[in-house]
Design a protein around this motif. Structure first.
Motif, PDB file in Angstrom:
ATOM      1  N   LEU A 103      -1.628   4.280   2.408  1.00 36.18           N
ATOM      2  CA  LEU A 103      -0.222   3.932   2.145  1.00 36.18           C
ATOM      3  C   LEU A 103       0.743   4.509   3.184  1.00 36.18           C
ATOM      4  CD1 LEU A 103      -0.150   4.055  -1.741  1.00 36.18           C
ATOM      5  CD2 LEU A 103       0.041   2.041  -0.286  1.00 36.18           C
ATOM      6  N   ARG A 104       0.244   5.202   4.181  1.00 36.53           N
ATOM      7  CA  ARG A 104       1.112   5.607   5.288  1.00 36.53           C
ATOM      8  C   ARG A 104       1.342   4.423   6.204  1.00 36.53           C
ATOM      9  NH1 ARG A 104      -2.489  10.558   7.157  1.00 36.53           N
ATOM     10  NH2 ARG A 104      -3.963   8.848   6.934  1.00 36.53           N
ATOM     11  N   THR A 105       0.282   3.625   6.406  1.00 30.21           N
ATOM     12  CA  THR A 105       0.375   2.504   7.345  1.00 30.21           C
ATOM     13  C   THR A 105       0.175   1.157   6.664  1.00 30.21           C
ATOM     14  OG1 THR A 105      -1.988   2.676   7.688  1.00 30.21           O
ATOM     15  CG2 THR A 105      -0.577   3.878   9.232  1.00 30.21           C
ATOM     16  N   MET A 106      -0.209   1.172   5.378  1.00 27.43           N
ATOM     17  CA  MET A 106      -0.612  -0.017   4.631  1.00 27.43           C
ATOM     18  C   MET A 106      -1.883  -0.644   5.199  1.00 27.43           C
ATOM     19  SD  MET A 106       1.399  -0.157   2.098  1.00 27.43           S
ATOM     20  CE  MET A 106       1.048  -1.731   1.342  1.00 27.43           C
ATOM     21  N   TYR A 120     -17.752 -14.098  13.570  1.00 24.48           N
ATOM     22  CA  TYR A 120     -17.180 -15.453  13.616  1.00 24.48           C
ATOM     23  C   TYR A 120     -17.355 -16.044  15.017  1.00 24.48           C
ATOM     24  CZ  TYR A 120     -13.831 -19.221  12.706  1.00 24.48           C
ATOM     25  OH  TYR A 120     -13.242 -20.446  12.527  1.00 24.48           O
ATOM     26  N   ALA A 171      -1.824  -1.764  -3.319  1.00 20.50           N
ATOM     27  CA  ALA A 171      -1.300  -2.945  -2.626  1.00 20.50           C
ATOM     28  C   ALA A 171      -1.567  -4.195  -3.457  1.00 20.50           C
ATOM     29  CB  ALA A 171      -1.913  -3.063  -1.248  1.00 20.50           C
ATOM     30  N   THR A 172      -2.834  -4.606  -3.523  1.00 20.41           N
ATOM     31  CA  THR A 172      -3.167  -5.779  -4.334  1.00 20.41           C
ATOM     32  C   THR A 172      -3.886  -5.376  -5.622  1.00 20.41           C
ATOM     33  OG1 THR A 172      -5.178  -6.051  -3.055  1.00 20.41           O
ATOM     34  CG2 THR A 172      -3.289  -7.364  -2.380  1.00 20.41           C
ATOM     35  N   LEU A 183     -14.222 -10.634  13.599  1.00 14.12           N
ATOM     36  CA  LEU A 183     -13.716 -11.616  14.566  1.00 14.12           C
ATOM     37  C   LEU A 183     -14.017 -11.188  15.996  1.00 14.12           C
ATOM     38  CD1 LEU A 183     -10.207 -12.078  12.946  1.00 14.12           C
ATOM     39  CD2 LEU A 183     -12.223 -13.511  12.643  1.00 14.12           C
ATOM     40  N   ILE A 213       1.058 -10.293   1.557  1.00 14.86           N
ATOM     41  CA  ILE A 213       1.405  -8.899   1.271  1.00 14.86           C
ATOM     42  C   ILE A 213       1.975  -8.187   2.503  1.00 14.86           C
ATOM     43  CG2 ILE A 213      -0.951  -7.993   1.561  1.00 14.86           C
ATOM     44  CD1 ILE A 213      -0.215  -6.158  -0.871  1.00 14.86           C
ATOM     45  N   VAL A 219       4.930  10.238   5.705  1.00 15.76           N
ATOM     46  CA  VAL A 219       5.488   9.662   4.483  1.00 15.76           C
ATOM     47  C   VAL A 219       4.761   8.356   4.182  1.00 15.76           C
ATOM     48  CG1 VAL A 219       7.562   8.397   3.766  1.00 15.76           C
ATOM     49  CG2 VAL A 219       7.754  10.772   4.520  1.00 15.76           C
ATOM     50  N   PHE A 220       4.532   8.085   2.905  1.00 17.44           N
ATOM     51  CA  PHE A 220       3.847   6.860   2.490  1.00 17.44           C
ATOM     52  C   PHE A 220       4.853   5.714   2.328  1.00 17.44           C
ATOM     53  CE2 PHE A 220      -0.171   8.658   0.221  1.00 17.44           C
ATOM     54  CZ  PHE A 220      -0.357   9.562   1.259  1.00 17.44           C
ATOM     55  N   VAL A 221       4.381   4.496   2.523  1.00 10.74           N
ATOM     56  CA  VAL A 221       5.269   3.331   2.419  1.00 10.74           C
ATOM     57  C   VAL A 221       5.981   3.252   1.065  1.00 10.74           C
ATOM     58  CG1 VAL A 221       5.300   0.809   2.347  1.00 10.74           C
ATOM     59  CG2 VAL A 221       4.170   1.983   4.231  1.00 10.74           C
ATOM     60  N   PRO A 222       5.305   3.468  -0.066  1.00 10.21           N
ATOM     61  CA  PRO A 222       6.038   3.422  -1.345  1.00 10.21           C
ATOM     62  C   PRO A 222       7.180   4.451  -1.398  1.00 10.21           C
ATOM     63  CG  PRO A 222       3.693   3.320  -1.745  1.00 10.21           C
ATOM     64  CD  PRO A 222       3.860   3.624  -0.287  1.00 10.21           C
ATOM     65  N   LEU A 255     -12.822  -5.735  11.381  1.00 10.49           N
ATOM     66  CA  LEU A 255     -12.409  -6.760  12.347  1.00 10.49           C
ATOM     67  C   LEU A 255     -13.368  -6.823  13.528  1.00 10.49           C
ATOM     68  CD1 LEU A 255      -8.559  -6.084  12.507  1.00 10.49           C
ATOM     69  CD2 LEU A 255      -9.651  -8.186  11.730  1.00 10.49           C
TER      70      LEU A 255
END
Lengths: 485, 208
Positions: free
Chosen positions: A291-294, A149, A247-248, A110, B103, B57-60, A367
């Motif tokens: 998974l710390r920040t997703m 885009y 996540a997914t 973007l 999500i 720390v991880f979100v889960p 992005l």
């Protein structure tokens, strides 16, 4: 400007993270996911198509349980290899399938780092044109996925103008995502005008489409409609799935690969039910989640692992494969941007990915694009391609004769053998600096980023791809009020 | 005197199987229920969220800790002074019309719940009126999510609808999602742009 070569289509497959037994286990998991867990097909027409083939369904949950038999029939119906054509230069056609490796750009960023200020800003139609021109020039970009885009256009004008901007500025195959059904139809029609007719376009498709499956395990209303519209057009179609670990999709690589294969294969089945024989690329855009920040981690080493495994699965099914590698999550063109791109491009290339997209130009979770990074990645890909070329071993390359004639204590500099092999045996970098320090200092102590920027400026000023015939452009302009170029 | 560090530790490490026994033990050894809540369960969550913000720390793990805390609360609730242990506030969150991404939005919802807010998860592909209704019903905190460049203009539509209904001053509006920026949030008149759930939590806590 540097010398250009043509090295797309070399065989990968040297890197195989899965054993043959692993591949069979993943296959069994895929069958279970598709036939026992089921795929949600929110799109009514798609749901009915599966039902009409006798698939078990759950009306309330909109689930379709795709049988192994139907899956096998659909895989058989889809071509195992296809030619993606290039407008204006048949030398740039690519044959996608087997373990042949091609790299290209990816979409859809973007933002772009402004070439003058270096600051992030929204990308525009002009950026689509400029990046396409740059990609046409870069020799290790074997195809183009429309990269950015056009934020300066309203949605109804995006599809037709984005595709035209790309097509008109490159003589390589153009694949792109689509945003509206009307827009998709306009693109097909416009490209038919450029090709001469719809039949000619189908016979020698210089464009193709991307429509996504939603992870986990869902074909939604909008993308389902777009998928079916594209399949009806008869043009090649990539159907990527993007389960993100933890996540997914499952956190484990094997589970993630099984899910993504089930998802893209469900899309492949739907495309075959709409139009039997539709050329489909089994497609993976999966990577890991931090998974710390997703955050979606587009430059992770696991992206390389996942996409290499998926390439093996596509080879197992005998389907052409669209994979992902080469991006970075860095915000600027720095060391991170270099090493993340290099590792994933090398892994997926060595796994034999056929149509490896995102391989050039992308930063910051996909992005943001960067002109400079396209050039840097082109050099990385040159090195990857050199790896794929491998080591040729025969009397000539073993060079015992020339070693004998030079003898102990001599040198090889003036030997014919050296002269004859020096350019094709070795990759010649154009970005990497190998100057003595004193020369580098005299030339202004330029870093990689600055050297890339200079190449970009040169290309944008001097490179001239073959444009679409002006008469045809006039006809397109007259026919489509949405056309602004 | 009861040793509450074990409870803090169990929340921090997400020891779901042990937490109820430990809370019961603390009650049996004479700890005040409200002390157990504030000095052990809440404190454990504070430790986790702090370490999560620092990237350790991880979100889960945060979510597991929240579940552990809730499990401890189940034992504690009958003994708590009325009014304590209630939600810090009500936050309604949803994804705009035309956008099916959920999500990130669900994650914000889970994490807000884990630090003590009541969350109304409105879903995806929502008409602006759904957001307006929530404020009519008295919800003060509203979160709007969008992940597509083509759908973020809906955020402005929602804020304009709140204005038209005369409700804009009755609520604070958060916007978030990949294409959203601070500049965009200011341009459309949102109160907060939350780059992630951690920022959203900090911003919410700053209002209390």
């Amino acid at each position: 400007m540097f010398k250009r070569g043509k090295l797309g289509g070399l065989d990968g497959g040297q890197y195989r993270p899965l054993t043959d037994s692993d591949v069979r286990k993943v296959h069994q998991a895929i069958i279970r996911i598709m036939s026992e867990i089921g795929i949600k097909v929110a799109n009514r027409k798609g749901f009915e198509l599966f039902k009409s083939k006798g698939m078990k369904t759950d009306e309330e949950k909109k689930l379709v349980f795709i049988s192994q038999g139907l899956l096998e029939d659909c895989i058989d119906a889809a071509p195992s290899e296809l030619i993606l054509h290039a407008r204006g230069n048949p030398d740039n056609n690519i044959v996608v399938g087997g373990k042949r490796v091609h790299f290209g750009s990816g979409g859809t960023a973007l933002n772009i780092l402004d070439l003058e200020t270096g600051e992030k800003r929204h990308s525009t139609l002009e950026d689509v044109q400029n990046v396409s021109k740059l990609l046409d020039y870069l020799d290790n970009a074997h195809f183009q996925v429309i990269p950015v885009y056009p934020n300066d256009l309203p949605i109804e004008k995006v599809d037709i103008n984005r595709f035209f901007a790309a097509i008109n500025n490159t003589n390589k195959h153009c694949q792109g995502g689509v945003y509206t059904i009307k827009g998709t139809k306009e693109v097909v029609d416009m490209c038919s005008m450029i090709a001469g007719s719809r039949e000619k376009l189908q016979k020698e498709p210089f464009i193709s489409f991307i429509t996504c499956v939603i992870s986990p395990l869902e074909i939604d209303q909008t993308y389902g409609d777009l998928l079916m519209t594209c399949a009806e057009s008869g043009l090649p179609l990539s159907i990527p799935a993007e389960p993100l670990t933890g996540a997914t999709g499952p956190i484990t690589i094997a589970g993630n690969v099984a899910n993504l294969c089930a998802e893209t294969l469900a899309g492949l089945c739907l495309a075959q039910l709409v139009n039997c024989g539709t050329p489909v690329l089994m497609a993976c855009t999966s990577t890991s989640t931090d998974l710390r920040t997703m955050s979606y981690a587009s430059g992770s080493v696991e992206e390389g692992l996942i996409n290499a495994c998926a390439a093996q699965m596509a080879q197992f099914y005998g389907l052409p494969y669209y994979g992902t590698a080469g991006q970075s999550d860095s915000k600027i063109v720095d060391a991170q941007a270099g090493f993340e791109g290099a590792i994933t491009n090398l892994l997926v290339g060595m796994a034999g990915g056929n149509f490896i997209h995102d391989a050039l130009g992308l930063l910051e979770f996909c992005l943001t694009a960067s002109y400079e990074k396209y050039v840097m990645d082109n050099e990385i890909l040159g090195e990857v391609v050199r790896v794929l070329k491998g080591v040729e071993v025969n009397d000539e390359t073993l060079a015992v004769d020339v070693t004998a004639s030079v003898g102990p204590g001599g040198n090889f500099i003036q030997e014919d053998h050296t002269f004859e092999h020096m350019r094709n045996e070795h990759f010649v970098p154009t970005v990497a600096d190998r100057q003595p320090r004193v020369n580098w200092e005299k030339a202004g102590r330029k870093d990689t980023y600055t050297r890339c920027k200079e190449i970009v400026r040169d290309v944008l000023q001097n490179h001239k791809p073959i444009p679409v015939n002006e008469e045809i452009v006039k006809a397109i302009r007259a026919k489509y009020p949405n056309f602004v170029q | 005197m009861a040793d509450l560090t074990k409870v803090v530790d169990a929340v921090y490490k997400g020891r779901l199987k042990e937490i109820q026994g430990l809370v019961q033990e603390a009650l049996d050894t004479g700890a005040e229920p409200n002390t157990i809540l504030d000095e052990a369960l809440v404190k454990g969550m504070d430790v986790v969220t702090q370490k999560w913000k620092e990237g350790q720390v991880f979100v889960p793990e945060v979510l597991r800790s929240a579940k552990t805390m809730q499990s401890g609360m189940d034992i504690l609730k009958p003994f708590l002074v009325k009014g304590s242990g209630e939600a810090k506030g009500v936050f309604a969150i949803g994804t705009v019309k035309g956008d099916l991404h959920d999500i990130g939005k669900n994650l914000v919802a889970m994490l807000l719940e884990s630090v003590g807010y009541k969350v109304i998860n409105l879903g995806i592909d929502l008409d602006p009126s759904v957001f307006v209704e929530q404020v009519e019903k008295g919800v003060k905190y509203l979160g709007i999510s969008a992940l597509l460049t083509t759908t973020i203009p809906q955020m402005k539509v929602i804020i304009d609808s709140l204005e038209e209904a005369g409700l804009r001053s009755k609520c604070k509006v958060w916007v978030g999602g990949a294409p959203v920026t601070q500049e965009y949030a200011e341009e459309i008149g949102a109160d907060f742009y939350a780059v992630d759930a951690a920022h959203c939590i900090d911003q919410l806590n700053s209002l209390r």
